[in-house]
Design an enzyme around this catalytic site. Sequence first.
Site, PDB file in Angstrom:
ATOM      1  N   ARG A  78     -40.125  33.808  -6.369  1.00  0.00           N
ATOM      2  CA  ARG A  78     -40.449  32.395  -6.561  1.00  0.00           C
ATOM      3  C   ARG A  78     -39.346  31.488  -6.015  1.00  0.00           C
ATOM      4  NH1 ARG A  78     -40.819  28.794 -11.768  1.00  0.00           N
ATOM      5  NH2 ARG A  78     -42.446  27.303 -11.147  1.00  0.00           N
TER       6      ARG A  78
ATOM      7  N   HIS B 297     -39.955  28.291  -3.576  1.00  0.00           N
ATOM      8  CA  HIS B 297     -39.534  26.916  -3.869  1.00  0.00           C
ATOM      9  C   HIS B 297     -38.456  26.433  -2.909  1.00  0.00           C
ATOM     10  CE1 HIS B 297     -41.316  26.239  -8.135  1.00  0.00           C
ATOM     11  NE2 HIS B 297     -42.096  27.029  -7.416  1.00  0.00           N
TER      12      HIS B 297
ATOM     13  N   ASN C 135     -39.144  22.918 -11.355  1.00  0.00           N
ATOM     14  CA  ASN C 135     -37.995  23.841 -11.385  1.00  0.00           C
ATOM     15  C   ASN C 135     -37.219  23.844 -12.698  1.00  0.00           C
ATOM     16  OD1 ASN C 135     -38.634  24.341  -8.720  1.00  0.00           O
ATOM     17  ND2 ASN C 135     -37.007  23.037  -7.870  1.00  0.00           N
TER      18      ASN C 135
ATOM     19  N   HIS D 166     -48.466  36.102  -8.082  1.00  0.00           N
ATOM     20  CA  HIS D 166     -48.641  35.983  -9.531  1.00  0.00           C
ATOM     21  C   HIS D 166     -49.143  37.292 -10.146  1.00  0.00           C
ATOM     22  CE1 HIS D 166     -48.858  31.258  -9.358  1.00  0.00           C
ATOM     23  NE2 HIS D 166     -47.658  31.749  -9.076  1.00  0.00           N
TER      24      HIS D 166
HETATM   25  C1  HEM Z   1     -50.491  28.273  -4.925  1.00  0.00           C
HETATM   26  C2  HEM Z   1     -49.742  27.415  -5.584  1.00  0.00           C
HETATM   27  C3  HEM Z   1     -48.812  27.832  -6.703  1.00  0.00           C
HETATM   28  C4  HEM Z   1     -48.726  27.239  -7.927  1.00  0.00           C
HETATM   29  C5  HEM Z   1     -49.512  26.040  -8.393  1.00  0.00           C
HETATM   30  C6  HEM Z   1     -47.742  27.979  -8.680  1.00  0.00           C
HETATM   31  C7  HEM Z   1     -47.353  27.658  -9.965  1.00  0.00           C
HETATM   32  C8  HEM Z   1     -46.550  28.453 -10.754  1.00  0.00           C
HETATM   33  C9  HEM Z   1     -46.219  28.169 -12.121  1.00  0.00           C
HETATM   34  C10 HEM Z   1     -46.665  26.934 -12.903  1.00  0.00           C
HETATM   35  C11 HEM Z   1     -45.469  29.197 -12.592  1.00  0.00           C
HETATM   36  C12 HEM Z   1     -44.910  29.358 -13.998  1.00  0.00           C
HETATM   37  C13 HEM Z   1     -43.656  28.519 -14.157  1.00  0.00           C
HETATM   38  C14 HEM Z   1     -43.208  28.431 -15.593  1.00  0.00           C
HETATM   39  O1  HEM Z   1     -44.057  28.300 -16.471  1.00  0.00           O
HETATM   40  O2  HEM Z   1     -41.969  28.465 -15.837  1.00  0.00           O
HETATM   41  C15 HEM Z   1     -45.307  30.122 -11.504  1.00  0.00           C
HETATM   42  C16 HEM Z   1     -44.600  31.300 -11.579  1.00  0.00           C
HETATM   43  C17 HEM Z   1     -44.424  32.150 -10.514  1.00  0.00           C
HETATM   44  N1  HEM Z   1     -44.804  31.921  -9.215  1.00  0.00           N
HETATM   45 FE1  HEM Z   1     -46.058  30.502  -8.573  1.00  0.00          FE
HETATM   46  N2  HEM Z   1     -47.264  28.996  -7.916  1.00  0.00           N
HETATM   47  C18 HEM Z   1     -47.883  28.944  -6.701  1.00  0.00           C
HETATM   48  C19 HEM Z   1     -47.631  29.760  -5.625  1.00  0.00           C
HETATM   49  C20 HEM Z   1     -46.695  30.765  -5.603  1.00  0.00           C
HETATM   50  C21 HEM Z   1     -46.239  31.442  -4.433  1.00  0.00           C
HETATM   51  C22 HEM Z   1     -46.670  31.111  -3.008  1.00  0.00           C
HETATM   52  C23 HEM Z   1     -45.347  32.388  -4.845  1.00  0.00           C
HETATM   53  C24 HEM Z   1     -44.556  33.358  -4.025  1.00  0.00           C
HETATM   54  C25 HEM Z   1     -44.961  33.853  -2.871  1.00  0.00           C
HETATM   55  C26 HEM Z   1     -45.261  32.292  -6.283  1.00  0.00           C
HETATM   56  C27 HEM Z   1     -44.535  33.121  -7.093  1.00  0.00           C
HETATM   57  C28 HEM Z   1     -44.414  32.986  -8.464  1.00  0.00           C
HETATM   58  C29 HEM Z   1     -43.799  33.987  -9.320  1.00  0.00           C
HETATM   59  C30 HEM Z   1     -43.338  35.360  -8.875  1.00  0.00           C
HETATM   60  C31 HEM Z   1     -43.783  33.451 -10.604  1.00  0.00           C
HETATM   61  C32 HEM Z   1     -43.157  34.079 -11.855  1.00  0.00           C
HETATM   62  C33 HEM Z   1     -41.676  33.710 -11.862  1.00  0.00           C
HETATM   63  C34 HEM Z   1     -40.883  34.281 -13.014  1.00  0.00           C
HETATM   64  O3  HEM Z   1     -41.388  35.052 -13.837  1.00  0.00           O
HETATM   65  O4  HEM Z   1     -39.681  33.922 -13.108  1.00  0.00           O
HETATM   66  N3  HEM Z   1     -46.068  31.279  -6.710  1.00  0.00           N
HETATM   67  N4  HEM Z   1     -45.963  29.643 -10.407  1.00  0.00           N
END
Ligand code: HEM
Length: 326
Positions: A62, A66, A94, A193
């Site tokens: 992530r 970002h 973030n 995800h």
């Molecule tokens: C398509 C649009 C996307 C949206 C709206 C989105 C949104 C989010 C949100 C809201 C979270 C949880 C944050 C939290 O509650 O602290 C999250 C977690 C995460 N996102 Fe996305 N995301 C998107 C695309 C991506 C992309 C492109 C990647 C990587 C290629 C990604 C990788 C991750 C990962 C691995 C997590 C978990 C992080 C952790 O456990 O520390 N996301 N995302």
Amino acid sequence: MTLVGFVLMSYVFFFFFFLSVGRCQLQTGFYASSCPNAESIVKSEVSKATQQDSRLPASLIRLHFHDCFVQGCDASVLLDDTSSFTGEKTAGPNNNSLRGFEVIDTIKASLESSCKGVVSCADILAIAARDSSVITGGPSWDVRLGRRDSTTASLSGANSQIPSPAFTVNQLISAFTAKGLSAEDMFTLSGAHTIGQAKCSSFSGRLFNNSGSGQPDPSIRPGFLKSLQSACPQGGDATALQPLDVATATTFDNQYYSNLLLGRGLLNSDQVLSTTVGTARNFVKAYSSDQSKFFSNFAGSMINMGNISPLTTPNGIIRSNCRVPS
Ligand code: HEM
Ligand SMILES: *[C@@H]1O[C@H](CO)[C@@H](O)[C@H](O)[C@H]1NC(C)=O
Ligand SMILES: *[C@@H]1O[C@H](CO)[C@@H](O)[C@H](O)[C@H]1NC(C)=O
């Protein structure tokens, strides 16, 4: 050949030569002679840190995302606030959410002691993202390298250019096309995800009063809704965590897509990929029945994301501390 013809041909040659150099700025094996162990150092640090924290690979993937969506893949996301600018760490998407910064510091320190001033923080993020996929069971790819680091960050960019979990499919596609990525890249990269966690606040709007309807989001399967409502009750702890992939939380696989078809997507932005009629749904179906197709497309889309507006020589710097713009 006449002299004029020769001169003309030379111009044409040099024109295309420089055009191609301009296009292929990043390359695999970029540190082969300047820091031959760069990639193995990153890999071993990612692996060590993952033994302490199984969530770390998700957090590192992530971080790269970002980073790349704000000013391009230039490690702007890693900068702490300075007297001349506020960094990206406290931006809405973030703040209290991005993690893994200490591990990037450890990797950087290890690289500095082996190859001082050579490996950029932006490249560390790209390599660590690939290693994080591999270590959780996902695909591998050859990481294009040669990015350099920014001396500035953009708080407003982080607030406006990172897609929101409340977005519709069309809004998600727009956020990606604004970065030169395709709709298909978005369907595919959302599959990240398949690992990691989200806070209740990132999806609780769906659980009791979805978009002011007075009802939960009807696309959430009933049993899954119950368990989310009890994990994230109204007035409860908004920072409590739930896995993004309820079935196989720490394994990088295609289960994320199967979950969506069953009404078990955690974020609105996940679930809409299968509930909105259109191309997204076709990709969800294809990926849920063909993991190797998902894996090979994921590798390709990660390379595309890693190519977003890199700084390359003579631009940018190699930071000695990823948090500091010098
Ligand atoms: C398509 C649009 C996307 C949206 C709206 C989105 C949104 C989010 C949100 C809201 C979270 C949880 C944050 C939290 O509650 O602290 C999250 C977690 C995460 N996102 Fe996305 N995301 C998107 C695309 C991506 C992309 C492109 C990647 C990587 C290629 C990604 C990788 C991750 C990962 C691995 C997590 C978990 C992080 C952790 O456990 O520390 N996301 N995302
Ligand atoms: C970021 O989170 C902290 C709490 O950890 C809070 O005090 C601060 O106001 C938040 N910053 C912004 C800009 O929302
Ligand atoms: C749901 O939200 C809307 C607008 O946000 C509000 O007017 C309504 O009272 C809420 N309904 C319930 C049952 O909480």
